[in-house]
Every structure is written in structure tokens, then in C-alpha cells.
Design a protein around this motif. Structure first.
Motif, PDB file in Angstrom:
ATOM      1  N   LYS A 649       0.826  -1.205   0.000  1.00 38.31           N
ATOM      2  CA  LYS A 649       0.000   0.000   0.000  1.00 38.31           C
ATOM      3  C   LYS A 649       0.861   1.257   0.000  1.00 38.31           C
ATOM      4  CE  LYS A 649      -4.050  -1.961   2.314  1.00 38.31           C
ATOM      5  NZ  LYS A 649      -4.887  -1.942   3.526  1.00 38.31           N
ATOM      6  N   LYS A 650       1.920   1.224   0.829  1.00 35.97           N
ATOM      7  CA  LYS A 650       2.832   2.387   0.873  1.00 35.97           C
ATOM      8  C   LYS A 650       3.524   2.587  -0.468  1.00 35.97           C
ATOM      9  CE  LYS A 650       3.988   2.835   5.789  1.00 35.97           C
ATOM     10  NZ  LYS A 650       5.064   2.806   6.782  1.00 35.97           N
ATOM     11  N   THR A 652       2.384   1.695  -3.377  1.00 35.50           N
ATOM     12  CA  THR A 652       1.376   2.218  -4.316  1.00 35.50           C
ATOM     13  C   THR A 652       1.197   3.712  -4.111  1.00 35.50           C
ATOM     14  OG1 THR A 652       0.235   0.082  -4.287  1.00 35.50           O
ATOM     15  CG2 THR A 652      -1.006   1.965  -5.113  1.00 35.50           C
ATOM     16  N   ARG A 653       1.117   4.140  -2.834  1.00 37.09           N
ATOM     17  CA  ARG A 653       1.002   5.583  -2.539  1.00 37.09           C
ATOM     18  C   ARG A 653       2.211   6.342  -3.058  1.00 37.09           C
ATOM     19  NH1 ARG A 653       0.499   5.909   3.609  1.00 37.09           N
ATOM     20  NH2 ARG A 653       0.936   8.120   3.169  1.00 37.09           N
ATOM     21  N   GLU A 656       1.929   6.597  -6.864  1.00 38.23           N
ATOM     22  CA  GLU A 656       0.887   7.563  -7.234  1.00 38.23           C
ATOM     23  C   GLU A 656       1.365   8.996  -7.009  1.00 38.23           C
ATOM     24  OE1 GLU A 656      -1.925   7.038  -8.751  1.00 38.23           O
ATOM     25  OE2 GLU A 656      -1.602   4.868  -8.810  1.00 38.23           O
ATOM     26  N   ALA A 657       2.095   9.205  -5.907  1.00 36.69           N
ATOM     27  CA  ALA A 657       2.644  10.538  -5.624  1.00 36.69           C
ATOM     28  C   ALA A 657       3.647  10.942  -6.700  1.00 36.69           C
ATOM     29  CB  ALA A 657       3.313  10.545  -4.245  1.00 36.69           C
ATOM     30  N   GLU A 665       6.479  14.418  -1.229  1.00 34.15           N
ATOM     31  CA  GLU A 665       5.795  13.308  -0.558  1.00 34.15           C
ATOM     32  C   GLU A 665       6.400  11.970  -0.972  1.00 34.15           C
ATOM     33  OE1 GLU A 665       1.332  11.281  -0.309  1.00 34.15           O
ATOM     34  OE2 GLU A 665       1.621  13.167  -1.424  1.00 34.15           O
ATOM     35  N   CYS A 666       6.752  11.853  -2.261  1.00 31.84           N
ATOM     36  CA  CYS A 666       7.346  10.613  -2.772  1.00 31.84           C
ATOM     37  C   CYS A 666       8.691  10.342  -2.094  1.00 31.84           C
ATOM     38  CB  CYS A 666       7.518  10.711  -4.290  1.00 31.84           C
ATOM     39  SG  CYS A 666       8.198   9.234  -5.040  1.00 31.84           S
ATOM     40  N   LEU A 669       8.050   9.169   1.562  1.00 28.77           N
ATOM     41  CA  LEU A 669       7.576   7.782   1.617  1.00 28.77           C
ATOM     42  C   LEU A 669       8.699   6.800   1.286  1.00 28.77           C
ATOM     43  CD1 LEU A 669       4.094   8.207  -0.119  1.00 28.77           C
ATOM     44  CD2 LEU A 669       4.468   7.464   2.238  1.00 28.77           C
TER      45      LEU A 669
END
Length: 874
Positions: A649-650, A652-653, A656-657, A665-666, A669
Motif C-alpha cells: 500500500k505504501k 502504491t502511494r 501515485e505521488a 511526498e514521494c 515515503l
């Protein structure tokens, strides 16, 4: 003395007015009007309407046709301008007295009309607008009429709306002009896309009566044809038939009458079969008339449309094929015929001939066709399908041939060569027979029958039609001869020293493999398909090549089945492809996927028994596969996504970022994931994102340093190529920035589109070349720009180069228009001049000084390509 007294333009007396009006009317105005008429006749003669699309109400030339009429309209402008200059009566302050000259406003109108036909719309609008504002005579309404036509042509319908309203509502508009306003109003509504209102006005235009006025009746016929097309577009076939009938009764040009008959034939009333048979008989009779020779393709196409509407696909195909064969001049018609054939074959699931017809159609089909993109997409799908079918057929045949004993294999090859030669000879005989048919003497001005009828000033070998005519005449007289020495001799001495190529072939033949000694007669040694070697090279004589071919066949079968299913929605053919694959090649690597596809396909056609059969095969033989899980639980994929780990999930986030451009943000993460502990494979991906995003948020140098460290840390990473691409891109960007900075320091050119511009031509330093190009440009100016006074000068430019300067154009757009016309004038570049030896630019006077001061053509070239690419010369 009386004559000199009357010549003055500073006195407003009866004698002065009479003198100037007489000269303005019967000298300049008359001559300019005649020149406009000549130009209009040339435009109408050259005009070729596309009757398969909505034709325009007014015949207006395109850029190329407009250029051909420049001499006539330039003469009209020159004559009218001279009358305005010499015969405009002015007051003591030098201002024009509009009421004093009766024909000055007419001269201004002629200037506006001439500019309209030259497609210099803004210059024409300026002249016409001047008349509407200054003159209060009835002629101002004529100016308003042409003003609306000009605005409509450039798409400025909001501007034309104001003038058109004034023209419609003004009660002083002359009766003759009132009749023309309906067509003008219809043109306005067509440009707006309001076809309903356009039809109303066209119907009013058709009702107008013109006695003994052939030209106006031709215009009425054109309005009737447009109205019929609009009714046909709306599905009102009864009204369309009525209007096409009106076109024929008005007796316009033969071409328009012909197409009206064709349209009328297609819009038949299905309740009257006898009438339809009469129309089909009439069309067949038309094919026998000599005057319809150039329209045979259209007639057969129309017959095809009728047969298709009657649900007679075989007869439709027959007529469409005849249309294709008879289409020798009209490339668009050939494209439409191929398109109809392609659609019929497609509906019959005959995808191979359909794909070939789509391919032939797309080469000549206009890109403005409303279904162009759909046709291209379908053509590409069918091309892929044909490739898969051909691969299966070819490789399967080669595999079978490879298994034959050597003697049998050679006999098969020899039969194939013999058959190939027979087909080749048959085609050659057909070609020679066609070449022996003399050109039709019916139309000596037709370039299809007499290639020397037009373009007589063009170099012979630049005329493809003339060359083709010459080739067929040569074959008729001499037959096929190779381009070589002593081509007239049918037999040459075998050992001749003058034929080294033949001697070389003799040596090579003596050294060939013994297998080739038994070759069948080779009519053309240069054609590889007539030799055994050509076929022997394709054989699969070892296990690795045979296995590779088998894998290729399996892949083609699978892709064929998917294409039938996904792109063509043909379930039966898709089932056949997958079934054949599983039958011929059991246990292939697509086996499980084929079973699942067949399970879904049989379910889709309602065959539950076969669907369950393949369902059981999947569950029995592949119980742990994803396909088995999908069958057991249709929500399997959704459940799998819900069960994603926190790490996934992380990630994927993070991804997407990155896609959304949220690099901060990328990067955050990425660091969190690295610290949380992840697999090596995922670590390489996450660290890559960290390096890139860290650089995005800081600087390009940071990104470069991060990526270099990344390569050192993960030398065997799968992303190595991607990282190297980014590093190369960074290096190139730095170089471009450096070059750009240097360029800004070097150049001092100024871009001013409104400044006066000259044409700059750079060429080799050859006095003969310069003299020739100067003379031809001068002739070009006299032909197309006789009203202008352009000076032509030649100057030395650098070492081994000269430049030709053509001065002066009022702005960059006018200069670009002149340059485009100059570059497209083929007569300029006949021997000894070639277009390739010239570089063409437009340049402002200030930049010209800078260029000659710096002598850096590359710098100006870069400036020109960057700044002037948006300047339109239309």
C-alpha cells in the motif's frame, strides 16, 4: 486646352465630372471587370468539387489555384487603382468628394473582389469596408455582399452577421441583389453549422427567377445540389430526390448533372421496384456512352450502392470491383470503392481481403473523411491479424516441406518455381496487351490519354503520366529489355569481353551447388524466386530452428484468437483459433490461458456444455492457478487487492505521488519504506524513486550525484539502463543550457512581425547561377506580382556563398506568403537550377544589418527556426 482643363481633379464642375466618370467607367472599371471575369472563368474551369462531401455554395479557389490567377486579378487591381488615383475628384483640402465620382466606388469594389479571389481576404475586406462607410450609393450594398462573403470565407461569422443583418433589413437594397442574399445567408448558416436555417434560405434562392441568365441559373443549380445534400444528411430522402431532380432540370455543368443523377439513383423508393430496375438499366446504358468514359468508376460504384441496398452483396462486390478497375484518374473514388469492398468483406468475416482493401483505401482516402480514424484503427487490427494468419500458413508449410526427403523436396520446389514463372508470364502478357491498346482519341486535352496535353513547359521526365505513356510505347515496340549496353540485341555472345556482367554470371553458375544444375528454366536471373536456393534457405533442417518456428506458430495462433475475441468481437472464429491451437499443439505454454478463454467464449455464445468442459479442465489440471481461483470466486481479484500488505500500500502511494508530481511526498515515503525493512528487489525500486525525487525537489546536480551513487551501490540492478538514460539526459540538458546561454550572448536578433521584411536566398557563389535565379525571380514577379515593385540584389556572403535579396514586404506574414509561393513555383528550379542548392529565409531590415555584420548564418538560422515557425503565409 479644353482637354487639359477637364483633366483636373481639383474642380467639381459638370465638365470635370463628366470627363472623369467617362474615363473611370469605360477605361479602368471596364478593363478591371473584364480581368475579374477572366480570372473567375479560370477558377471555375480548374475547380473540382468532391460531390461525396458537402460542396460549397460559392466556388472559391484554394491557395494553389489562386496563385494561377494572380496575373488576371493583379491586372484588375492595377487598372482599378489607376482610375482611383487619376479620376477621384477632391476638394481644396485634398479630400475625396464621394458624390462627384460615380465609378470610383465600383473600382474599390473590384479591388475588394480581386483580393477575395487571390485569398488576400484582409486586403479585400479593407477596400470593401471603405466603400460601405464612405459611399452612400446603391453600390455600397454590392460591397456589403462581398464583405459578408469574405468574412464567411475566413470563418469570421460574428463579423458577417452584423453586415448581413443590415443587408437583409435595408429596404433600399436593389432587387437584383436581393435575389442573391438568400444564397449568401445560406452560406452564413452552413458556416455556423445551422443546416436547418441554411435549407430554408437555399429553398428561397432556388425559387428566384432569372430569365435568359445562364450564369445565375447555374448558381441556382449549385444551391439546389447543396440543399439536396443537406436533406440527404438529415434523412429526408423525398426532399433530397426533389432537389436533385431540380438540379438536372436547371442544366448546369455536365459533371454536376451527372452526379445529381447518381445521387438520385441511390435514393430510390424501395416501394417501387420497377422504377429501380429502370434506373439500374439506365446506369448500365450510361457505361456504353463515350462521354462517360472518365466517370465509369462512379457509375459502377453507384450500381454497387444500389445492389447493396437491395441486399445483393455478391452483385455489389462485382460492381465495386469494376469501379476499382475503371478508376484511373479519380483517386478518391477508388478509395471509396475499396472502402465499400472492405466493409462488405468485414461484415462477412472475410478479414484477409477486408484488410487488404482497407489498406488500399487508406492510401487515397482524404483525412477529412468523417470515419478516417475508425478506418485507420480497423486497418491496423486487420493488418496484425493477416500477419498472424500468414505466419501460421508460411511456417506450417515450411515445416512440412522440411520433413520431406531431399528428392521430393526438390520436386516440390521445382513445381513452385514453374507455377511462379507461369503466373509471371501471364501477368507480363496482360501488361503487354494493355500497352498495345492505343489511347482514346476522344479527348486530346485529357492528360490521361494525351500526357503532352498539359504542362507543356514542364520537363518531360518530371511528368509521371508522360513517362508512363513512353514506357508502354517502348514495351509495345521492343518488349522488355534490361537497362544495359547493346539493349537492342536479343542475343549476345556468351564470351564477349564487352559484357563483363554476363561473364561473371557464367563463372558463378559454374561454381554453384550441383542441386542447382537441375533448376527449371530461369527466365529472369535477377529474380531470386526462380532459383532453388531461395526456397532451400528457408528450410528448417535443425532442431533449434524447427522449435523456434513451432513457438512462433503457437504465439501467432494465440494472438489470432485474442484479436478475434477482443478487437473484432467474433466469438466463433476466436473459438476456432483457440481450439485449433490446443488440438495441434497440446501442452503448449498458452494451454491454461486458452482453456480460460474458451471457457469464457463458450459461456458467451450460450454453450454451457463446452464451457463446463473447459472449466473442469482448469479446476482439475490447474487447481492452484489464478484462473481456477477466478472461476471459484469471481471476486478473487478484488479480494486480493484488499489483502495487500501495508508495504504494498505504501509503495502504491509512493508511485501515485510520483505520477502526480508530488516529489516531496514521494521522497518522504521512500525514506520511510527503506527504514522499515523491505526485500532487496523492492529496495532497488524504492531507492531509485528516492534519488530522483530528492533531485527534483533540490537541483539537477543533486539528482546527478544521487544516481551516480545509486549505480555504485546497485551495480547489477534491473534499472541500470534507465538510470544511465537519465544521466545522459542530464548531461544533454546541461549542454543545452550552456549552449543556450552562449547563444543568448552571441545573438542580437530582434523578432518583430510587423516590421518590413525581405526575402533572403543563400546559394553557391556561381555568377551563372546568380544570373539565372535573378532572371527567373524577375519573371516570377512580373507574372504574379505585376502591381508591386520588388528590387532584386545579389551580394557576396561569406566564403563561397552569395545571397539574393528581394525587397521589400510590409510585414512578416506577407513575406512568408511570398516566400511560399516562390518555393512552390516549379518553373524557377528547372535546369541548371535545383531547389536543393538554395536556403530560403525572410528577414527584417534590422536583422539583415546584424547578419551582415556578424556573418553568422547558423545563429540566424536557429533564430529563424525558433521564431518564424508560427508565422503563417496563408
Amino acid at each position: 486646352m479644353m482637354f487639359l482643363y477637364a483633366c483636373s481633379t481639383k474642380k467639381n464642375t459638370v465638365v470635370h465630372r463628366a470627363f472623369h466618370n467617362l474615363n473611370a467607367r469605360f477605361n479602368g472599371y471596364f478593363n478591371s471587370t473584364e480581368s475579374i471575369k477572366e480570372g473567375v472563368v479560370k477558377i471555375r474551369t480548374a475547380n473540382k468539387d468532391n460531390f461525396d462531401e458537402l460542396i460549397p455554395i460559392y466556388v472559391t479557389p484554394n491557395n494553389e489555384d489562386a496563385k494561377k490567377t494572380f496575373p488576371e486579378f493583379d491586372k484588375a487591381i492595377k487598372k482599378a487603382s489607376l482610375m482611383i488615383h487619376r479620376h477621384t475628384i477632391k476638394d481644396k483640402k485634398g479630400n475625396e468628394i464621394p458624390k462627384a465620382g460615380k465609378w470610383i466606388d465600383n473600382c474599390w469594389i473590384n479591388i475588394g473582389i480581386a483580393h477575395y479571389y487571390k485569398r488576400e481576404f484582409f486586403s479585400g475586406i479593407e477596400a470593401l469596408d471603405y466603400v460601405t462607410k464612405v459611399y452612400k450609393t446603391k453600390d455600397k450594398y454590392t460591397a456589403m455582399y462581398w464583405l459578408v462573403r469574405s468574412y464567411n470565407e475566413i470563418g469570421a461569422v460574428s463579423e458577417s452577421e452584423v453586415v448581413l443583418d443590415n443587408l437583409i433589413n435595408d429596404k433600399k437594397v436593389p432587387e437584383k441583389l436581393k435575389k442573391s442574399i438568400f444564397a449568401l445567408n445560406a452560406d452564413y448558416y452552413i458556416k455556423r453549422g445551422n443546416y436547418k436555417e441554411a435549407i430554408k434560405n437555399l429553398d428561397k434562392a432556388i425559387k428566384q427567377q432569372y430569365f435568359f441568365n445562364r450564369e445565375k441559373n447555374i448558381e441556382k443549380a449549385r444551391c439546389a445540389f447543396v440543399a439536396a445534400q443537406l436533406y440527404e444528411e438529415q434523412g429526408n430522402f423525398k426532399k433530397a430526390r426533389e432537389h436533385y431532380t431540380k438540379v438536372i432540370k436547371l442544366k448546369p455543368s455536365y459533371e454536376m448533372s451527372f452526379y445529381a443523377k447518381m445521387k438520385l439513383s441511390v435514393l430510390f423508393d424501395e416501394k417501387q421496384p420497377r422504377e429501380l430496375e429502370k434506373q439500374k438499366y439506365a446506369l448500365r446504358q450510361m457505361t456504353k456512352e463515350t462521354k462517360n468514359n472518365e466517370y465509369l468508376d462512379v457509375i459502377y460504384y453507384t450500381l454497387g450502392l444500389i445492389e447493396e441496398k437491395q441486399k445483393h452483396p455478391e452483385e455489389a462486390v462485382k460492381n465495386y470491383n469494376l469501379s476499382v478497375r475503371k478508376s484511373t484518374v479519380n483517386a478518391k473514388q477508388k478509395a471509396y470503392s475499396y472502402l465499400k469492398l472492405a466493409d462488405i468483406y468485414f461484415d462477412q468475416s472475410l478479414y484477409v481481403p477486408s484488410g487488404l482493401c482497407y489498406d488500399s483505401a487508406i492510401t487515397s482516402l482524404p483525412k477529412t473523411h468523417k470515419q478516417y480514424q475508425k478506418i485507420v484503427a480497423r486497418k491496423e487490427v486487420l493488418q496484425n491479424l493477416i500477419k498472424y494468419i500468414q505466419t501460421v500458413h508460411d511456417l506450417d508449410s515450411i515445416q512440412k516441406l522440411s520433413k520431406f526427403p531431399e528428392d521430393e523436396r526438390l520436386r516440390v520446389i521445382d513445381r513452385a518455381i514453374k507455377q511462379y514463372n507461369l503466373e509471371k508470364e501471364k501477368k507480363q502478357k496482360e501488361k503487354e496487351n494493355n500497352a498495345m491498346v492505343p489511347p482514346s482519341p476522344n479527348n486530346t486535352s485529357d492528360p490521361t490519354t494525351n500526357p503532352f496535353a498539359s504542362q507543356t513547359t514542364t520537363f518531360y521526365f518530371y511528368n509521371a503520366t508522360a513517362v508512363s505513356y513512353g514506357v508502354t510505347d517502348f514495351i509495345k515496340r521492343w518488349g522488355n529489355r534490361n537497362a544495359e549496353d547493346d539493349w537492342r540485341r536479343s542475343q549476345k555472345a556468351a564470351g564477349s569481353d564487352n559484357n563483363p556482367q554476363q561473364n561473371e554470371n557464367t563463372v558463378n553458375n559454374n561454381n554453384t551447388n550441383n542441386n542447382n544444375n537441375n533448376n527449371p528454366k530461369n527466365n529472369n536471373p535477377t529474380d531470386p524466386k526462380t532459383t532453388r536456393d531461395y526456397y532451400l534457405k528457408t528450410l528448417l533442417l535443425n532442431d533449434s530452428s524447427y522449435t523456434a518456428a513451432t513457438n512462433k506458430i503457437i504465439e501467432s495462433y494465440y494472438l489470432m484468437g485474442l484479436t478475434y475475441k477482443e478487437d473484432l468481437d467474433n466469438k466463433p472464429k476466436s473459438i476456432n483459433a483457440f481450439e485449433e491451437l490446443c488440438s495441434k499443439y497440446p501442452n503448449n505454454h498458452y494451454q491454461l490461458s486458452c482453456y480460460y478463454q474458451l471457457y469464457q467464449l463458450y459461456q458467451g455464445v450460450g454453450n454451457s456444455a463446452k464451457s463446463n468442459e473447459y472449466k473442469d479442465k482448469i479446476l482439475t489440471n490447474y487447481p492452484n492457478s489464478e484462473f481456477a481461483q477466478l472461476i471459484k470466486n469471481p471476486n478473487y481479484i478484488a479480494n486480493q487487492q484488499n489483502e495487500m500488505s501495508e508495504t504494498d500500500k505504501k509503495y502504491t502511494r509512493l508511485y501515485e505521488a510520483y505520477k502526480a508530481g508530488n516529489y516531496g511526498e514521494c521522497a518522504l515515503l521512500s525514506k520511510e519504506l527503506i527504514q522499515s525493512g523491505i526485500s532487496d528487489k523492492l529496495l532497488q525500486k524504492v531507492d531509485f524513486f528516492r534519488c530522483v525525487c530528492d533531485g527534483k525537489t533540490k537541483s539537477i546536480d543533486t539528482m546527478e550525484m544521487n544516481l551516480k551513487k545509486y549505480i555504485a551501490t546497485y551495480p547489477k540492478t534491473d534499472l541500470k539502463d534507465r538510470v544511465n538514460e537519465i544521466l545522459i539526459a542530464i548531461a544533454n540538458q546541461k549542454k543545452q543550457l550552456k549552449d543556450s546561454t552562449q547563444k543568448k550572448k552571441e545573438t542580437s536578433y530582434i523578432f518583430d512581425i510587423k516590421a518590413e521584411h525581405s526575402i533572403l536566398i543563400i546559394t553557391v557563389d556561381d555568377p551563372k547561377m546568380i544570373a539565372a535565379i535573378n532572371a527567373r525571380i524577375d519573371a516570377f514577379n512580373k507574372k504574379y506580382y505585376s502591381n508591386e515593385h520588388y528590387s532584386i540584389t545579389s551580394l557576396l556572403f561569406g566564403t563561397g556563398q552569395q545571397c539574393v535579396l528581394i525587397k521589400t514586404q510590409p510585414n512578416a506574414e506577407k513575406a512568408m506568403q511570398y516566400l511560399n509561393n516562390l518555393k512552390s513555383e516549379n518553373d524557377l528550379y528547372e535546369h541548371p537550377l535545383r531547389k536543393e542548392i538554395f536556403e530560403f529565409y525572410i528577414i527584417s531590415d534590422d536583422n539583415l544589418k546584424t547578419l551582415f555584420l556578424e556573418k553568422n548564418l547558423n545563429a540566424y538560422k536557429a533564430f529563424y527556426e525558433e521564431k518564424y515557425k508560427t508565422v503563417s503565409g496563408s
